[in-house]
Enzyme design. Structure first.
Site, mmCIF file in Angstrom:
data_model
loop_
_atom_site.group_PDB
_atom_site.id
_atom_site.type_symbol
_atom_site.label_atom_id
_atom_site.label_comp_id
_atom_site.label_asym_id
_atom_site.label_seq_id
_atom_site.Cartn_x
_atom_site.Cartn_y
_atom_site.Cartn_z
ATOM 1 N N ASN A 9 3.787 1.135 -51.023
ATOM 2 C CA ASN A 9 3.465 0.882 -50.202
ATOM 3 C C ASN A 9 5.393 0.690 -49.499
ATOM 4 O O ASN A 9 5.615 -0.590 -49.630
ATOM 5 C CB ASN A 9 3.441 -0.704 -50.054
ATOM 6 C CG ASN A 9 3.086 -1.153 -48.667
ATOM 7 O OD1 ASN A 9 3.644 -1.075 -47.545
ATOM 8 N ND2 ASN A 9 2.714 -2.645 -48.501
ATOM 9 N N LYS A 11 6.734 -0.200 -46.305
ATOM 10 C CA LYS A 11 6.716 -1.326 -45.981
ATOM 11 C C LYS A 11 7.885 -0.221 -44.469
ATOM 12 O O LYS A 11 7.828 1.261 -44.559
ATOM 13 C CB LYS A 11 7.400 -2.440 -46.115
ATOM 14 C CG LYS A 11 6.849 -2.549 -47.314
ATOM 15 C CD LYS A 11 6.702 -4.192 -47.595
ATOM 16 C CE LYS A 11 5.954 -4.781 -49.291
ATOM 17 N NZ LYS A 11 5.944 -5.334 -48.994
ATOM 18 N N HIS A 98 -2.832 -6.225 -45.332
ATOM 19 C CA HIS A 98 -2.044 -6.718 -45.787
ATOM 20 C C HIS A 98 -0.870 -7.714 -45.526
ATOM 21 O O HIS A 98 -1.939 -8.200 -44.574
ATOM 22 C CB HIS A 98 -0.531 -5.537 -46.278
ATOM 23 C CG HIS A 98 0.787 -5.828 -46.755
ATOM 24 N ND1 HIS A 98 1.647 -6.875 -46.825
ATOM 25 C CD2 HIS A 98 0.547 -4.956 -48.153
ATOM 26 C CE1 HIS A 98 2.709 -6.486 -47.807
ATOM 27 N NE2 HIS A 98 1.769 -5.724 -48.699
ATOM 28 N N GLU A 100 1.937 -9.613 -45.038
ATOM 29 C CA GLU A 100 2.529 -8.771 -43.463
ATOM 30 C C GLU A 100 1.823 -8.830 -42.422
ATOM 31 O O GLU A 100 1.986 -9.211 -41.134
ATOM 32 C CB GLU A 100 3.231 -7.942 -43.875
ATOM 33 C CG GLU A 100 4.443 -8.433 -45.185
ATOM 34 C CD GLU A 100 5.251 -7.331 -45.806
ATOM 35 O OE1 GLU A 100 4.957 -6.524 -45.591
ATOM 36 O OE2 GLU A 100 5.401 -7.878 -47.437
ATOM 37 N N GLU A 170 -3.334 -8.797 -54.035
ATOM 38 C CA GLU A 170 -0.939 -9.599 -53.813
ATOM 39 C C GLU A 170 -1.072 -11.080 -53.721
ATOM 40 O O GLU A 170 -1.158 -11.487 -52.004
ATOM 41 C CB GLU A 170 -0.955 -8.281 -52.584
ATOM 42 C CG GLU A 170 -1.576 -7.349 -52.491
ATOM 43 C CD GLU A 170 0.022 -6.066 -52.214
ATOM 44 O OE1 GLU A 170 0.451 -5.413 -52.634
ATOM 45 O OE2 GLU A 170 -0.009 -6.712 -50.636
ATOM 46 N N GLY A 176 7.717 -9.879 -53.252
ATOM 47 C CA GLY A 176 9.168 -9.532 -52.310
ATOM 48 C C GLY A 176 9.997 -10.466 -53.119
ATOM 49 O O GLY A 176 10.236 -11.102 -52.394
ATOM 50 N N SER A 216 5.069 -7.971 -56.954
ATOM 51 C CA SER A 216 6.737 -7.626 -57.877
ATOM 52 C C SER A 216 6.453 -7.001 -58.985
ATOM 53 O O SER A 216 6.977 -7.462 -59.781
ATOM 54 C CB SER A 216 7.312 -8.999 -58.020
ATOM 55 O OG SER A 216 7.581 -9.619 -56.435
HETATM 56 P P1 PGA Z 1 7.022 -5.930 -53.963
HETATM 57 O O1 PGA Z 1 5.101 -5.838 -52.593
HETATM 58 O O2 PGA Z 1 6.049 -4.973 -54.734
HETATM 59 O O3 PGA Z 1 7.473 -5.421 -52.968
HETATM 60 O O4 PGA Z 1 6.212 -7.703 -54.605
HETATM 61 C C1 PGA Z 1 4.260 -5.519 -52.849
HETATM 62 C C2 PGA Z 1 3.640 -4.947 -51.403
HETATM 63 O O5 PGA Z 1 3.637 -5.869 -50.442
HETATM 64 O O6 PGA Z 1 3.003 -5.028 -51.385
#
Ligand code: PGA
Length: 254
Positions: A9, A11, A98, A100, A170, A176, A216
């Site tokens: 992803n 983003k 997601h 976000e 997640e 993140g 992460s």
């Molecule tokens: P990250 O993001 O690996 O940077 O924690 C995962 C995601 O949001 O899909």
């Protein structure tokens, strides 16, 4: 056997040129690691999607996916992108729900149901995300909370629809942040989600649905997470932006 999937992803990162370079590097690095049972899905921004889908089409078992789609099939929705448009680029997957999107764009459970319907109607595989915040994790009902996210958006579907969906767990506190769920925490939630699916759809179907872990994931923790019996791969954000790091995560799956 359940399919294993490592999804990247990106983003809102990478210019068009940087994205194509990253996709080409990743495809070169992972081409000997992927099989029809262990695939890679690259989810760039929409701008890159067609070009990444073309690169993926030249490699076996690497696919392209979008990070979102809209709740309507077409029409006067300035700035939005439909599932049909996504499919027309050659992409095969779409991330839906997601955290976000849920947080910054107020996407609720019914919105996500509609997106899943449109994705499937256009031949895309939805990667449906769920996960709890830090505050919910600190309470005692975090497993019920995440099971409810699945139930609210997906349990109106019949079994033939459900078997086409990929789930990604997640935990928001791990996205993140550099904090990762321990393999025990990931396994506990994945097993609970699979049991919840089994309660509604039966064991056989529940055992076929890939449940990915995201939050992460890095090359250094991937092998331990992927070794959990109910973890079927990963949805990788930050670490998918560097080809070598991401390729090492894919190797950990293999
Ligand atoms: P990250 O993001 O690996 O940077 O924690 C995962 C995601 O949001 O899909």
């Amino acid at each position: 056997m359940r399919k294993k999937i490592i999804a990247a992803n990106w983003k809102m990162n990478k210019t068009y040129q940087q994205g194509l370079e990253l996709a080409s590097e990743v495809i070169n690095m992972v081409k000997d690691e992927v099989t029809s049972d262990a695939v890679v899905v690259l989810c760039p921004p929409f701008i890159h999607l067609h070009a990444v889908a073309r690169l993926a089409a030249g490699a076996n078992n690497v696919f392209a996916g979008a990070q979102n789609c809209y709740t309507e099939a077409s029409g006067a929705y300035t700035g939005e992108t439909s599932a049909e448009m996504i499919a027309s680029t050659g992409a095969d997957y779409v991330i839906i729900g997601h955290s976000e999107r849920r947080d910054y764009f107020s996407e609720g459970s019914q919105t996500l149901t509609r997106k899943v319907e449109l994705a499937l109607a256009n031949g895309l595989t939805p990667i449906f995300c769920c996960g709890e915040s830090q505050a919910i994790r600190e309470g005692s009902n975090f497993i019920d909370y995440v099971c409810n996210q699945l139930e609210e958006s997906l349990f109106g579907f019949d079994a033939d629809v459900m078997r086409k969906i990929v789930i990604a767990y997640e935990p928001i506190w791990a996205i993140g942040t550099g904090l990762t769920a321990s393999s025990a925490q990931a396994q506990e939630m994945h097993q609970a989600l699979r049991r919840h699916l089994a309660g509604k759809y039966g064991e056989e179907l529940a055992n076929q649905i890939p449940i990915l872990y995201g939050g992460s994931v890095k090359a250094s923790n991937a092998a331990e997470l992927f070794a959990c019996p109910d973890v079927d791969g990963g949805l990788v954000g930050g670490a998918s932006l560097q080809s070598r790091e991401f390729a090492n995560i894919v190797k950990a799956m293999a």
